[in-house]
Design an enzyme around this catalytic site. Structure first.
Site, short mmCIF file in Angstrom:
data_model
loop_
_atom_site.label_atom_id
_atom_site.label_comp_id
_atom_site.label_asym_id
_atom_site.label_seq_id
_atom_site.Cartn_x
_atom_site.Cartn_y
_atom_site.Cartn_z
CE LYS A 62 5.18 -14.41 1.62
NZ LYS A 62 5.87 -13.93 0.41
CB SER A 87 7.12 -7.90 6.66
OG SER A 87 6.12 -8.73 6.13
CD GLU A 213 -1.35 -3.95 -5.71
OE1 GLU A 213 -0.24 -4.39 -5.38
OE2 GLU A 213 -1.55 -3.32 -6.76
N GLY A 217 -0.68 0.41 -1.35
CA GLY A 217 0.43 -0.29 -2.01
C GLY A 217 0.01 -0.87 -3.34
CG ASP A 219 3.67 -2.57 -5.83
OD1 ASP A 219 3.01 -2.55 -4.77
OD2 ASP A 219 4.30 -3.58 -6.20
CB SER A 313 -2.46 -15.09 2.29
OG SER A 313 -2.52 -13.86 2.97
#
Length: 330
Positions: A62, A87, A213, A217, A219, A313
């Site tokens: 990130k 988060s 994912e 979750g 989606d 990650s």
């Protein structure tokens, strides 16, 4: 949207934006190592290249997108301050980037975020505002604070400069090891997957890009298959960095154009991957950071006989949680 610097006329970033991001973050972000494991290769019948973003500044990929987006802001805008919601990993990334760039940072974090992530964010000098992720809308809360204070919102994934910054990890990986047959990335809101897909399409055109994912979750998988953004309730999974409820319009558009498939893994499979990394490769990886590896190690992606990039990650996990999860697995 604020801060759409350098994006294409459509609002979507392109590989040119990834290349510009690489120039902006050079010297600030680490060029993380690429790890290999003969054991993992033997398990999968593939040649795996693990991009170790758990060793990135602030402990996760990130930092790339956060630093790129904040450094691209006009100086006066940056001086007024930045706000985001996260988060934990984007929170820490924005906090550190703001400290390095001399910008005040306000971070909205869920009250049940890992303590290490909250402490890390505060440690970088940011103001942390806690909220209940199951009953409060973090985006609405962010806007209600940003407006009166004149802060610029840098969202965790649905922002052209954030997406472009995340794409630099795939750019580095391909520059280091050469073209890939498959690139497997982690998927929460889609910033990493979208950015990596842009880089792979340019630098390794034959590469199949796969997103992973958590099962709870899914989606992104549903959105990918139904051809429209699907919103779900906040998923309950140990992959706290992938508890987003929907892809962004920017990330979804790029994923539709450049991603081959999206698969899901269970929390148990994430724990298995954490154990593998700790015991065989001697690295600490958080549950969300194991998404891509869990899919590859469990045979959910066709990798046999292929050169495969696997994104690790992040590594931000409370030590007590890490010990509990890894010790408790069979």
């Amino acid at each position: 949207m604020q801060g759409e610097h350098g994006a294409a006329a459509s609002g979507l970033p392109t590989y040119a934006d990834v290349a510009r991001a690489a120039e902006r973050i050079a010297g600030a972000a680490h060029r993380t190592p690429v790890l290999t494991s003969r054991t993992a290769d033997a398990m999968t019948g593939a040649k795996l290249f693990f991009k170790a973003e758990n060793l990135q500044r602030a402990g996760a990929f990130k930092f790339r997108g956060a630093y790129n987006a904040i450094s691209a802001l006009p100086e006066a805008e940056r001086a007024r301050g930045v706000i985001t919601f996260s988060s934990g990993n984007h929170a820490q990334a924005v906090a550190l980037a703001c400290r390095l760039l001399g910008a005040p940072a306000t971070i909205i974090m869920p009250e049940d975020a890992p303590a290490a992530k909250i402490e890390g964010t505060r440690g970088y000098g940011a103001e942390v505002i806690l909220y209940d992720r199951y009953s409060q809308d973090r985006e609405a809360l962010g806007r209600s604070i940003a407006g009166p204070r004149g802060l610029t919102l840098i969202p965790p994934f649905n922002h052209p400069d954030v997406i472009a910054g995340q794409g630099t990890l795939a750019q580095e990986l391909i520059e280091t090891v050469g073209e890939l047959d498959v690139l497997v990335a982690c998927l929460g809101g889609g910033g990493q997957l979208a950015g990596c897909a842009l880089a792979a399409a340019e630098l390794s055109p034959g590469c199949r890009v796969i997103g992973v994912e958590p099962e709870a979750g899914n989606d992104g998988q549903r959105s990918f298959r139904e051809g429209q953004v699907v919103t779900i309730p906040v998923p309950r999974t140990i992959a706290d960095g992938a508890q987003s409820t929907a892809l962004g319009d920017l990330t979804f558009a790029i994923i539709r154009a450049h991603v081959a498939d999206i698969v899901t893994v269970s929390d148990a499979q994430l724990v298995e991957a954490m154990r593998f990394f700790a015991s065989r490769m001697k690295i600490v990886v958080e549950p969300t950071g194991c998404l891509a590896a869990a899919a590859v190690l469990n045979g959910l992606v066709d990798v046999r006989g292929k050169r495969v990039g696997v994104v690790i990650s992040g590594g931000n996990v409370d030590l007590a949680t890490f010990a509990q999860l890894t010790a408790g697995a069979a």
